[in-house]
Design a protein around this motif. Structure first.
Motif, PDB file in Angstrom:
ATOM      1  N   ARG A  88       0.816  -1.221   0.000  1.00 19.79           N
ATOM      2  CA  ARG A  88       0.000   0.000   0.000  1.00 19.79           C
ATOM      3  C   ARG A  88       0.845   1.265   0.000  1.00 19.79           C
ATOM      4  NH1 ARG A  88      -4.318  -2.058   4.587  1.00 19.79           N
ATOM      5  NH2 ARG A  88      -5.613  -3.363   3.213  1.00 19.79           N
ATOM      6  N   ASP A 143      -6.952   8.871  -9.516  1.00 28.40           N
ATOM      7  CA  ASP A 143      -6.088   8.636  -8.356  1.00 28.40           C
ATOM      8  C   ASP A 143      -6.696   7.581  -7.429  1.00 28.40           C
ATOM      9  OD1 ASP A 143      -4.289  10.470  -9.307  1.00 28.40           O
ATOM     10  OD2 ASP A 143      -5.020  12.117  -8.043  1.00 28.40           O
ATOM     11  N   SER A 144      -8.020   7.646  -7.264  1.00 25.19           N
ATOM     12  CA  SER A 144      -8.683   6.676  -6.396  1.00 25.19           C
ATOM     13  C   SER A 144      -8.635   5.274  -6.991  1.00 25.19           C
ATOM     14  CB  SER A 144     -10.131   7.101  -6.149  1.00 25.19           C
ATOM     15  OG  SER A 144     -10.748   6.249  -5.201  1.00 25.19           O
ATOM     16  N   GLU A 147      -5.193   3.916  -6.306  1.00 20.83           N
ATOM     17  CA  GLU A 147      -5.077   3.547  -4.886  1.00 20.83           C
ATOM     18  C   GLU A 147      -5.743   2.192  -4.615  1.00 20.83           C
ATOM     19  OE1 GLU A 147      -6.928   4.876  -0.571  1.00 20.83           O
ATOM     20  OE2 GLU A 147      -6.949   6.318  -2.234  1.00 20.83           O
ATOM     21  N   SER A 150      -3.834  -0.908  -5.756  1.00 15.77           N
ATOM     22  CA  SER A 150      -2.847  -1.316  -4.744  1.00 15.77           C
ATOM     23  C   SER A 150      -3.516  -2.074  -3.608  1.00 15.77           C
ATOM     24  CB  SER A 150      -2.108  -0.091  -4.194  1.00 15.77           C
ATOM     25  OG  SER A 150      -1.253   0.461  -5.159  1.00 15.77           O
TER      26      SER A 150
END
Length: 579
Positions: A88, A143-144, A147, A150
């Motif tokens: 993460r 971007d989300s 994220e 990951s």
């Protein structure tokens, strides 16, 4: 060529090693006429591997995890926390992030996404990995999405997923993870459909769970659902629950629970017509995949979308059919009071004795195909008579119920492969003749002679195998099994057995009539000499008497395992005496 992305639009056939089980199934679904799948793309296992190759500490942690041979809960949790934190916190490699951004730009701006894990050992016929890896709904913005990719990678190393792999024999570095990024359907109704009843294993029944809102709430058990059952194009049952809440997408991303309006709580989530429509789609999907399916679906604007399909892995397997018509099987193990699954070696010997043509190994148990027995009037009477005398009562009652179905036995295919065929020298008349002679003679020496014959045969075999080993020994055993029935089941022995069975039956009939006691012969038989069942029982009682003198052995038996039973027994006080 970009190896990090595969879009649903461009791929016709997908390699599980590249896109994982979930994505491969979704791509296959898109190729089925009449099946609608929300559009999207897959971040391949190449991206996952690249992330690993750029992180030496991550590789070291996973290698350390692979050294744990049994689920050590604390150690597994400690290493998993470190691995997930490493994934993460690490930045997604630049070339992977660029490929994801470029693909997202090809879709409308502001599209809500579902980001879902797709492991290479997932949604397989033998292991579903259902619920082991993470799914994220209503993910908004590039971007989300990155994220949550990951986070999906990290979910491969939750303690739950790691323990599942260990128990099912999957090495951690051999399982790779792709990520599905799929346009989120905003459904009025969603749910799960099983194309075979998961409770009864009935392949003819489609079972559908349906509720309001996003389906993730039903998969996780957070919300109540209706249940509908469909068979042969007819709704044969429905259970309508009180549905108090639904999972809805939130305006700023993620989801929230929303209360259901009072007048909708006890209403059917799907109409009967919609239930039948959905069942037909399920049958179409099952036909293409070739296995009963566990399908996640949703209903948006009266159109059904499929968002996942995987094989049902919990169904009891079926015996092989040959397309000739219905077949009837009985459990050979239950006939011998062996209700647990058998070892492969036990199945081999049992099948050799009962006849390979009639024997089928299914789910670790041996089933005997009595179809040809039941198709013949004489064979049917013989089969039912034998099962009534020496078989399982429930098994006999089940066959009697089949007999009450008009025309069922006439619909069975005929053939020569019979379990209860009288394959003795002289045929059925030879057996009856020897049985009558044994009954009239009433000489205990008859049985003793047969026992001596069998013992001599065993001694001869023991001498012959003494010098054999390896494959020669296995070949000898296999060859001997083919002749076993001829050596044991000859007409004279069968006649003595028949006389004994008929005598026991007459004895039971008279004692029940005169004394009101049922099955008295079972008690009497326990006291006769040369009964392997009785002798084994007494031997076990002798073992129990010895064990009771050694408390350490009694404690050991509570936790002993088959694999190390005798080795472990030698390490406890008194173990050498018991063994």
């Amino acid at each position: 060529m970009n190896t990090y992305i595969r879009t649903f639009r461009d791929v016709r056939e997908a390699d599980i090693a590249t896109v994982g089980g979930k994505a491969a199934n979704l791509i296959a679904l898109k190729g089925i006429e009449g099946i609608r799948v929300p559009d999207g793309f897959c971040v391949t296992t190449d991206a996952y591997e690249q992330m690993f190759s750029d992180n030496d500490r991550l590789c070291a942690l996973v290698n350390e995890l692979g050294t744990i041979e049994s689920p050590d809960t604390r150690k597994v949790e400690r290493i998993c926390d470190q691995i997930q934190g490493e994934i993460r916190s690490a930045r997604i490699p630049t070339e992977i992030a660029a490929a994801v951004k470029d693909t997202l730009s090809q879709f409308d701006e502001g599209v809500p996404w579902a980001v879902r894990s797709s492991a290479t050992a997932e949604d397989l016929p033998t292991a579903s990995f259902a619920g082991q890896h993470d799914t994220y709904l209503n993910v908004l913005g590039t971007d989300s999405v990155l994220e949550h990719i990951s986070r999906c990678w990290a979910s491969l190393f939750t303690p739950r997923a790691v323990t599942y792999r260990m128990r099912n024999g999957f090495a951690h570095r051999q399982v790779h993870l792709a990520v599905v990024v799929q346009r989120l359907a905003i459904p009025e109704v969603a749910g799960i459909m099983f194309t075979a009843d998961p409770l009864t294993s009935d392949r003819k029944v489609v079972s559908i769970d349906a509720g309001y809102g996003l389906g993730e709430a039903f998969v996780s058990g957070r919300a109540k659902v209706d249940t509908y059952r469909v068979k042969d194009g007819v709704v044969i049952g429905k259970t309508i629950s009180t549905k108090e809440s639904a999972l809805r997408p939130s305006a700023d991303g993620g989801t929230h629970d929303q209360e259901i309006e009072a007048d909708s709580r006890n209403a059917q989530a799907l109409t009967d017509d919609q239930v039948l429509r959905l069942a037909r789609l399920g049958r179409k999907i099952e036909e293409v995949f070739g296995h009963p399916q566990d399908i996640e679906w949703c209903l948006q604007d009266n159109e059904f979308f499929v968002v996942q399909s995987r094989p049902i892995t919990t169904l009891y397997p079926l015996a092989p059919g040959n397309g000739e018509g219905p077949r009837v099987y009985i459990s050979g193990g239950h006939l011998q009071m062996m209700t647990d699954p058998m070892k492969p070696l036990g199945i081999f010997f049992f099948a050799a004795v009962s006849g390979e043509a009639c024997s089928h190994s299914v789910g670790g148990r041996l089933y005997l195909d009595i179809t040809h027995d039941l198709a013949s009037p004489i064979g049917r009477k013989l089969c039912l008579s034998v099962l009534k005398m020496v078989g399982d009562r429930l098994m006999y009652d089940g066959l009697r119920q089949l007999a009450e179905r008009r025309g069922f036995f006439k619909s069975l295919p005929r053939g020569k492969d019979k379990v209860f065929a009288l394959k003795f020298e002289g045929g059925a008349m030879g057996v009856l003749r020897h049985g009558f002679k044994a009954y009239r003679k009433n000489d205990p020496e008859t049985v003793k002679v047969l026992i001596r014959r069998n013992e001599e045969m065993v001694e001869k075999l023991r001498a012959e195998i003494a010098s054999l080993s390896g494959t020669e020994l296995l070949d000898f055993i296999a060859q001997d099994q083919r002749h076993l029935r001829a050596n044991v089941a000859f007409a004279e022995a069968a006649g003595a057995l028949t006389a004994g069975l008929l005598t026991a039956k007459l004895f039971d009939k008279k004692t029940e009539k005169w004394l009101g006691e049922k099955g008295a012969s079972d008690t009497i038989i326990q006291s006769v000499p040369n009964s392997i069942t009785t002798d084994t029982g007494y031997a076990l009682l002798d073992v129990a008497d010895t064990v009771r003198q050694h408390p350490a052995v009694m404690d050991y038996l509570q936790t002993a395992t088959n694999e190390t039973f005798f080795e472990g027994l030698q390490t406890v006080d008194g173990g050498d005496v018991v063994s």
